[in-house]
Design an enzyme around this catalytic site. Sequence first.
Site, PDB file in Angstrom:
ATOM      1  N   HIS A  67      -2.661 -52.807 -60.669  1.00 43.97           N
ATOM      2  CA  HIS A  67      -3.889 -53.127 -61.400  1.00 43.97           C
ATOM      3  C   HIS A  67      -5.047 -52.266 -60.888  1.00 43.97           C
ATOM      4  O   HIS A  67      -5.065 -51.884 -59.718  1.00 43.97           O
ATOM      5  CB  HIS A  67      -4.250 -54.597 -61.214  1.00 43.97           C
ATOM      6  CG  HIS A  67      -3.155 -55.549 -61.618  1.00 43.97           C
ATOM      7  ND1 HIS A  67      -2.247 -56.065 -60.711  1.00 43.97           N
ATOM      8  CD2 HIS A  67      -2.824 -56.042 -62.833  1.00 43.97           C
ATOM      9  CE1 HIS A  67      -1.397 -56.871 -61.363  1.00 43.97           C
ATOM     10  NE2 HIS A  67      -1.715 -56.863 -62.646  1.00 43.97           N
ATOM     11  N   HIS A 109     -10.172 -56.907 -56.875  1.00 43.66           N
ATOM     12  CA  HIS A 109     -10.853 -57.270 -58.134  1.00 43.66           C
ATOM     13  C   HIS A 109     -12.229 -57.910 -57.895  1.00 43.66           C
ATOM     14  O   HIS A 109     -13.027 -58.008 -58.829  1.00 43.66           O
ATOM     15  CB  HIS A 109     -10.002 -58.236 -58.957  1.00 43.66           C
ATOM     16  CG  HIS A 109      -8.707 -57.655 -59.426  1.00 43.66           C
ATOM     17  ND1 HIS A 109      -8.643 -56.478 -60.136  1.00 43.66           N
ATOM     18  CD2 HIS A 109      -7.424 -58.084 -59.285  1.00 43.66           C
ATOM     19  CE1 HIS A 109      -7.367 -56.201 -60.403  1.00 43.66           C
ATOM     20  NE2 HIS A 109      -6.611 -57.146 -59.894  1.00 43.66           N
ATOM     21  N   ASP A 156       2.813 -54.417 -56.520  1.00 44.90           N
ATOM     22  CA  ASP A 156       3.205 -54.970 -57.816  1.00 44.90           C
ATOM     23  C   ASP A 156       3.566 -53.900 -58.849  1.00 44.90           C
ATOM     24  O   ASP A 156       3.869 -54.228 -59.994  1.00 44.90           O
ATOM     25  CB  ASP A 156       2.133 -55.924 -58.363  1.00 44.90           C
ATOM     26  CG  ASP A 156       0.729 -55.434 -58.142  1.00 44.90           C
ATOM     27  OD1 ASP A 156       0.556 -54.269 -57.738  1.00 44.90           O
ATOM     28  OD2 ASP A 156      -0.216 -56.223 -58.363  1.00 44.90           O
ATOM     29  N   ASP A 205      -2.050 -50.281 -56.035  1.00 47.45           N
ATOM     30  CA  ASP A 205      -1.722 -51.526 -56.734  1.00 47.45           C
ATOM     31  C   ASP A 205      -1.593 -51.226 -58.235  1.00 47.45           C
ATOM     32  O   ASP A 205      -2.245 -50.321 -58.752  1.00 47.45           O
ATOM     33  CB  ASP A 205      -2.856 -52.529 -56.494  1.00 47.45           C
ATOM     34  CG  ASP A 205      -2.551 -53.923 -57.011  1.00 47.45           C
ATOM     35  OD1 ASP A 205      -2.230 -54.795 -56.189  1.00 47.45           O
ATOM     36  OD2 ASP A 205      -2.645 -54.139 -58.233  1.00 47.45           O
TER      37      ASP A 205
HETATM   38 ZN   LIG Z   1      -2.201 -56.048 -58.624  1.00 48.31          ZN
END
Ligand SMILES: [Zn+2]
Length: 202
Positions: free
Chosen positions: A58, A19, A139, A56
């Site tokens: 996200h 991120h 995740d 991931d």
């Molecule tokens: Zn994540």
Amino acid sequence: MLERDHNRAFCAVRPPGHHATADTAMGFCLFNNVAVAAAYARDKYGLERIAIVDFDVHHGNGTQDIFEADPKVAYYSTHQSGLFPYSGNMRERGVGNICNILLPPGSDSFRFRNTWADDMLPQIDAFRPQLLLISAGFDAHRGDPQADLMVETEDFAWLTTELVAIANRHGGRRVVSMLEGGYDLHALGECSVAHVGALLAP
Ligand SMILES: [Zn+2]
């Protein structure tokens, strides 16, 4: 990695990185580890086709932001729709080097594997990466408290095996994987072991 005999590496780094943009920390991430690796391989070793594969749950908005104008680095991400950081729309294509695929909440093994097998892996293969980097977040696992996908431990091993096969075809067998998210500690341990086991295959 690029000068010695080691073909595979797994970096159990914390905090995660995908991120973080070039100048902004966010989403638990301080420095974008996988982006640093890609930029180093590009600038020091002159690689022209580096793939970053991000499974991931996200979207790796930082990684995309850093490379979206750089055709030498391609970014491939599946992530859950409607989840932080709310980027990663399929229309975000960079200079043709960005590929985002959204998975709806509740997506299971079947959906996850089909998405990679039908849509993503052929594109990575066609890019013929000289180095394959993985943003390995676990995740998307069904036990993770931060998201709502239903991916199983074996799915991460399966995908890793597919990625290793692509690296073996094009990348001089080189795969460097870096840990991203994963917030159910039991699942994180189990998935990491499965992932590293698949990375160790010839
Ligand atoms: Zn994540």
